[in-house]
Design an enzyme around this catalytic site. Sequence first.
Site, PDB file in Angstrom:
ATOM      1  N   LYS B  76     -29.732 122.329 -81.996  1.00  0.00           N
ATOM      2  CA  LYS B  76     -30.873 121.696 -81.331  1.00  0.00           C
ATOM      3  C   LYS B  76     -32.065 122.653 -81.365  1.00  0.00           C
ATOM      4  O   LYS B  76     -31.913 123.842 -81.058  1.00  0.00           O
ATOM      5  CB  LYS B  76     -30.496 121.372 -79.885  1.00  0.00           C
ATOM      6  CG  LYS B  76     -31.577 120.605 -79.121  1.00  0.00           C
ATOM      7  CD  LYS B  76     -31.140 120.321 -77.682  1.00  0.00           C
ATOM      8  CE  LYS B  76     -32.125 119.421 -76.951  1.00  0.00           C
ATOM      9  NZ  LYS B  76     -31.724 119.176 -75.539  1.00  0.00           N
ATOM     10  N   SER B 151     -31.808 114.213 -74.312  1.00  0.00           N
ATOM     11  CA  SER B 151     -32.775 114.707 -75.254  1.00  0.00           C
ATOM     12  C   SER B 151     -32.213 115.261 -76.560  1.00  0.00           C
ATOM     13  O   SER B 151     -32.941 115.389 -77.537  1.00  0.00           O
ATOM     14  CB  SER B 151     -33.594 115.817 -74.583  1.00  0.00           C
ATOM     15  OG  SER B 151     -32.770 116.934 -74.308  1.00  0.00           O
ATOM     16  N   SER B 175     -28.486 115.485 -71.108  1.00  0.00           N
ATOM     17  CA  SER B 175     -29.028 115.524 -72.474  1.00  0.00           C
ATOM     18  C   SER B 175     -28.016 115.802 -73.578  1.00  0.00           C
ATOM     19  O   SER B 175     -28.360 115.705 -74.760  1.00  0.00           O
ATOM     20  CB  SER B 175     -30.151 116.561 -72.568  1.00  0.00           C
ATOM     21  OG  SER B 175     -31.347 116.046 -72.041  1.00  0.00           O
TER      22      SER B 175
END
Lengths: 98, 479
Positions: B76, B151, B175
């Site tokens: 990420k 997210s 997330s």
Amino acid sequence: MSTLDRSVVEKVAGLARIELTDEEIERFTAQLSVVLDAVDRLRSVDTSAIPPTASVLPVDNVMREDVVRPSLPLEEVFRNAPGRDGDHFRVQTVLEQR
Amino acid sequence: MNALPRTGREAAELLRARETSASELTDLAIERARADTHNAWLLVSDDHARAQARAADQRLRAGDAPPLCGVPWACKDIIGTKGIETTAGSRILDGYLPSYSATVVRRLDAAGAVMIGKTNLDEFAMGSSSENSAFGPVKNPHDATRVPGGSSGGSAVAVAAGQAVFSLGTDTGGSIRQPAALCGVVGMKPTYGRVSRYGVVAFASSLDQVGPFANDVETAAIVCEALFGVDESDATTMALPAESLREGLSDGVKGLRLGVPREYFIEGMEPGVERAVRAALAALEREGAELVDVSLPSTDHGLAVYYIIQPAEASANLARYDGVRYGLRVAGSDLADTYRRTRGEGFGPEVKRRLILGTYALSAGYYDAYYSKAQKVRTLIKREFDEAFAKVDALVTPTSPSVAFAIGAKVNDPLTMYLNDAFTLPVNIAGLPGISVPCGTSDGLPVGLQFIAGSYREATLFRVAAAYERIAGPMEVAA
């Protein structure tokens, strides 16, 4: 208490150092009013005898020996800087010279 | 070989049997990542990955390689990578090249894992749909008109679409677990304090935790074994003895007490999600688990607590983006004006909303009514979980009240968007470990089942999740 108006959003954006357009101020005022109304429900919870939780960890302070160690290489750090002056970050004048 | 191995175990076996090499797996992952049509990747770091793969092949030949050696993974893009651009999904970090790697990246480097690149996300991890990226929305591989959740949407998609064997995300209010649910993969958030946050772009520091996505529970456990442990660079990491998270994976649920919190079965949950979760509960009971009715009465206040504490912490953390030391600078008439213009242009709308909300909650005259109040209700939420875990081994809930929704459907209605995390954010408020595992489908879209355990009880969490995974069978890799 919660319903926001434009002037509050403008003031808080100033505190947060964020420039907003008129359209953003308008939109955020409406959107954040809805969020604050939802958040306001907490006022109904009796917390008179409840201590606050800032962290879920069972520790307070973590101490270590104060040992001098090398810092990050300056060239690598300054590679990211929008403005540099020698070994300093360059910004606009903050205090006028007399 | 034309598809990546599904799991870490399969990859490790193929590598050790010399049926493939780290370099071959890496080339394949790079090819798959480059062919991605879901906007899951922000950067594919070919040269770095190929160099890591060559080193992994040497270790594999030498015969003492750890289990993740040579296994391709996706990072990420909120996790700092030395010399590799790190954006946090924001324009404000334009061109930022970290001068050090996050501890989690260094641990995976040390384990011989091969990082393929950086994945797309909601800006600064603020979002539940991966639509808030400055680099465009991520699409769900099961239906490209829908969101992947967020997210950590890009990291969920990379695993779901077979572009990486595992990935890392961050979870502040769901997330990792929510996008895992919406993409049909496993996603795990460790106990607060298990994993170092050093080098990870800070969002809400008392809630943030790094964790894995994978196609199976065992791979997630292997990754956690590599990540867990004290780090002198993060004073919130706990010094606990290393433990195997895999030993109990085949122990099953017979004799375990699984709590079913009634507040997690609310009006507004999609009927298809409730059906899938109820069927899972029945299956766990057939396997010998004892289902226990549990009440967590303050659950309903979780969202309010979270939307005070999280933006308040964010408003302090994101003060550092001022155009002085790195990233974007938009020159103004004086330094204060430069700050305002840099932040006005550099941040997207959701980040601005949250910074205003957080600054408001912390401002003079409102601190007690909002921030201080939220911290007290946080105590209540944590206590209720503690009381529940005195009676049960784990809790079982839906991960998200809905399956993947249409791109654009909720993006202009922040409160509706925030409700996506109603079942995941209490876990962050209490600092507990949680995992989402695929639990069938509703209207052809994946449903996630969430297990929650007591602090530092990840071994139990993985054990129940693995038991359910055996009942459910593997999820198909998405197109």
